[in-house]
Enzyme design. Structure first.
Site, PDB file in Angstrom:
ATOM      1  N   GLY A 176      74.527  -0.435  -5.161  1.00  0.00           N
ATOM      2  CA  GLY A 176      75.860  -0.428  -5.775  1.00  0.00           C
ATOM      3  C   GLY A 176      75.912   0.457  -7.010  1.00  0.00           C
ATOM      4  N   ASP A 224      65.271   5.892  -2.174  1.00  0.00           N
ATOM      5  CA  ASP A 224      65.694   4.539  -1.761  1.00  0.00           C
ATOM      6  C   ASP A 224      64.972   4.187  -0.480  1.00  0.00           C
ATOM      7  OD1 ASP A 224      68.465   2.795  -2.670  1.00  0.00           O
ATOM      8  OD2 ASP A 224      67.424   2.208  -0.837  1.00  0.00           O
ATOM      9  N   LEU A 243      59.128   1.066  -2.505  1.00  0.00           N
ATOM     10  CA  LEU A 243      58.357   1.229  -3.755  1.00  0.00           C
ATOM     11  C   LEU A 243      56.869   0.975  -3.532  1.00  0.00           C
ATOM     12  CD1 LEU A 243      60.784  -0.546  -6.263  1.00  0.00           C
ATOM     13  CD2 LEU A 243      60.340   1.912  -6.113  1.00  0.00           C
ATOM     14  N   SER A 255      68.182  -7.227  -6.332  1.00  0.00           N
ATOM     15  CA  SER A 255      69.088  -7.370  -7.484  1.00  0.00           C
ATOM     16  C   SER A 255      69.700  -8.768  -7.609  1.00  0.00           C
ATOM     17  CB  SER A 255      70.190  -6.321  -7.399  1.00  0.00           C
ATOM     18  OG  SER A 255      70.955  -6.550  -6.235  1.00  0.00           O
ATOM     19  N   SER A 270      68.056  -6.791 -16.646  1.00  0.00           N
ATOM     20  CA  SER A 270      69.249  -7.584 -16.330  1.00  0.00           C
ATOM     21  C   SER A 270      69.454  -8.656 -17.383  1.00  0.00           C
ATOM     22  CB  SER A 270      69.063  -8.254 -14.971  1.00  0.00           C
ATOM     23  OG  SER A 270      70.069  -9.216 -14.753  1.00  0.00           O
ATOM     24  N   ASN A 271      70.702  -9.062 -17.508  1.00  0.00           N
ATOM     25  CA  ASN A 271      71.021 -10.209 -18.379  1.00  0.00           C
ATOM     26  C   ASN A 271      70.252 -11.453 -17.944  1.00  0.00           C
ATOM     27  OD1 ASN A 271      73.115 -12.202 -16.887  1.00  0.00           O
ATOM     28  ND2 ASN A 271      73.482 -10.119 -16.172  1.00  0.00           N
ATOM     29  N   HIS A 272      69.792 -11.472 -16.674  1.00  0.00           N
ATOM     30  CA  HIS A 272      69.097 -12.659 -16.186  1.00  0.00           C
ATOM     31  C   HIS A 272      67.678 -12.806 -16.757  1.00  0.00           C
ATOM     32  CE1 HIS A 272      72.565 -13.649 -13.873  1.00  0.00           C
ATOM     33  NE2 HIS A 272      72.607 -12.393 -13.453  1.00  0.00           N
ATOM     34  N   TYR A 298      64.084 -13.674 -10.090  1.00  0.00           N
ATOM     35  CA  TYR A 298      64.648 -12.326 -10.300  1.00  0.00           C
ATOM     36  C   TYR A 298      64.644 -11.982 -11.804  1.00  0.00           C
ATOM     37  CZ  TYR A 298      68.485  -9.000 -11.008  1.00  0.00           C
ATOM     38  OH  TYR A 298      69.254  -7.952 -11.438  1.00  0.00           O
ATOM     39  N   SER A 328      77.513  -7.056 -15.505  1.00  0.00           N
ATOM     40  CA  SER A 328      78.074  -7.068 -14.152  1.00  0.00           C
ATOM     41  C   SER A 328      78.723  -5.720 -13.908  1.00  0.00           C
ATOM     42  CB  SER A 328      79.118  -8.180 -14.028  1.00  0.00           C
ATOM     43  OG  SER A 328      78.599  -9.405 -14.542  1.00  0.00           O
TER      44      SER A 328
HETATM   45  C1  15L Z   1      72.657  -8.964 -11.932  1.00  0.00           C
HETATM   46  O1  15L Z   1      71.577  -8.717 -12.465  1.00  0.00           O
HETATM   47  C2  15L Z   1      72.863  -8.746 -10.495  1.00  0.00           C
HETATM   48  O2  15L Z   1      72.121  -7.657  -9.996  1.00  0.00           O
HETATM   49  C3  15L Z   1      74.316  -8.556 -10.117  1.00  0.00           C
HETATM   50  O3  15L Z   1      74.449  -8.738  -8.729  1.00  0.00           O
HETATM   51  C4  15L Z   1      75.281  -9.504 -10.864  1.00  0.00           C
HETATM   52  O4  15L Z   1      75.206 -10.742 -10.333  1.00  0.00           O
HETATM   53  C5  15L Z   1      74.969  -9.481 -12.349  1.00  0.00           C
HETATM   54  O5  15L Z   1      73.601  -9.592 -12.661  1.00  0.00           O
HETATM   55  C6  15L Z   1      75.713 -10.565 -13.154  1.00  0.00           C
HETATM   56  O6  15L Z   1      75.094 -11.286 -13.925  1.00  0.00           O
HETATM   57  O7  15L Z   1      76.925 -10.636 -13.004  1.00  0.00           O
END
Ligand code: 15L
Length: 277
Positions: free
Chosen positions: A19, A40, A55, A78, A114-116, A146, A175
C-alpha cells in the site's frame, strides 16, 4: 573547501508492491526525481525491472543494494501474524536487509517502523485539547508480535549506526491511507503526500547529533486531533501539510464518536492492543 556530497538519487524501495510502496513508487520520482530500484516478493504490474524476491534471498538483496544512495525499507508483514511468520519476514528479513546495506556500503536506511512499537502507550490526560503529546523517547511498549518486530528493527538500526556507521531514520508510521478509515485514524492519519514529504526528509536530512545516527519520528499529518509529538520529525525538516479534520464530520457521522474506555481511543495502537494470534 571540499565539494558538498551529491544529493541522494538512487534509492532501493523494498515492499514496493504494498500500500505505502505503491504511493511512493509513483510520488518519489515525480516529486523529487528519485531513480527507484523496486524490490518485492510479489511481481509489480507494469514494472518489468522490479526485483521479485523475498527478504530471505540474501543474494538478491545484496545485489539490489549495490550502488544505491539509500534504502527505504517497507517490506515485511504489516499487521499482526503468528510469531513464526513475523520472525521470518520482519525480524530475519530486516536483519538481512541491514547486512546487505553494510556489504554494499549504503549510507542511509529509512526504516518503516510503526506506532505499534509503542502501541500500549496511553493517551495523555485531556489530549488533544490539553496539548499534551507523547515524545518518541517514550518507552517501547509493543502491542503485538508485529509491534515487537518493529522494536527489533529500531534497535537493529541503533546497533548498525553505532557499530557500522549506517544512519537510519525510523518512522513510526500511523495510518497511511488515502483517507482515514476509522475514528482513531483521525488522530493517526498520514496522508500519502505527507508520507512522501517525510520519506524525502528522512533520506536527505542531516541527522541531529543527539540521535547518534539513529533518528526516530512519528509518521502522521498535521492532524487537529493528533497527540503524538511531531518535534523529532520537524528536526529533520518535515512540515506536514495535511489535516484529517477535513474528513472528521463524514467519519464520525458514519461510525460515531469513541468513548474514553475504547482501546481505539485510549491506546496508541488502538485495537491492536486487543489482538491475539
Ligand atoms: C500499521 O502499522 C499497519 O501496518 C497498518 O495496517 C495500520 O493498521 C496502522 O498501523 C494503524 O495503526 O492504523
Amino acid at each position: 573547501m571540499s565539494p558538498a556530497p551529491a544529493a541522494p538519487r538512487t534509492v532501493l524501495l523494498t515492499g514496493a508492491a504494498g500500500g505505502v510502496g505503491s504511493f511512493l513508487r509513483a510520488s518519489l520520482p515525480a516529486e523529487y526525481g528519485y531513480d527507484l530500484r523496486l524490490f518485492d516478493q510479489a511481481p509489480i504490474e507494469g514494472e518489468p525491472e522490479a526485483i521479485t524476491a523475498p527478504l530471505s534471498d540474501t543474494a538478491a538483496l545484496r545485489k539490489a543494494a549495490e550502488g544505491v544512495d539509500a534504502i527505504v525499507h517497507l517490506a515485511g508483514i504489516s499487521v499482526e501474524a503468528p510469531f513464526a511468520d513475523i520472525l521470518g519476514a520482519n525480524i530475519e528479513g530486516t536483519y538481512n536487509l541491514y547486512k546487505a546495506a553494510r556489504a554494499a556500503g549504503v549510507r542511509r536506511v529509512v526504516f518503516a517502523s510503526s506506532n505499534h512499537a509503542v502501541g500500549f502507550t496511553e493517551r495523555p490526560e485531556g489530549a488533544p485539547e490539553s496539548g499534551a503529546t507523547v515524545p518518541v523517547e517514550t518507552r517501547l511498549r509493543p502491542d503485538t508480535y508485529y509491534g515487537l518486530s518493529k522494536c527489533f528493527g529500531e534497535n537493529l538500526a541503533s546497533l548498525y549506526a553505532d557499530k557500522h556507521g549506517i544512519e537510519t531514520v525510523s518512522i513510526r508510521i500511523g495510518s497511511c491511507f488515502a483517507k482515514p478509515r476509522t475514528v482513531r485514524m483521525l488522530d493517526t492519519w498520514l496522508s500519502p503526500a505527507d508520507c512522501h514529504r517525510l520519506i524525502h526528509a528522512s533520506i536527505t536530512a542531516e541527522l541531529p547529533a543527539h540521535s547518534h545516527g539513529h533518528h526516530v519520528v512519528y509518521g502522521i499529518s498535521a492532524n487537529t486531533r493528533a497527540w503524538w509529538s511531531l518535534d523529532s520529525a520537524r528536526e529533520i525538516g518535515f512540515e506536514p501539510q495535511d489535516d484529517s479534520e477535513v474528513f472528521a464530520a463524514e467519519v464520525i457521522a458514519e461510525l460515531g464518536e469513541l468513548t474514553p474506555e475504547d482501546p481505539e481511543y485510549r491506546y496508541f495502537g488502538g485495537a491492536f492492543t486487543q489482538q491475539q494470534v
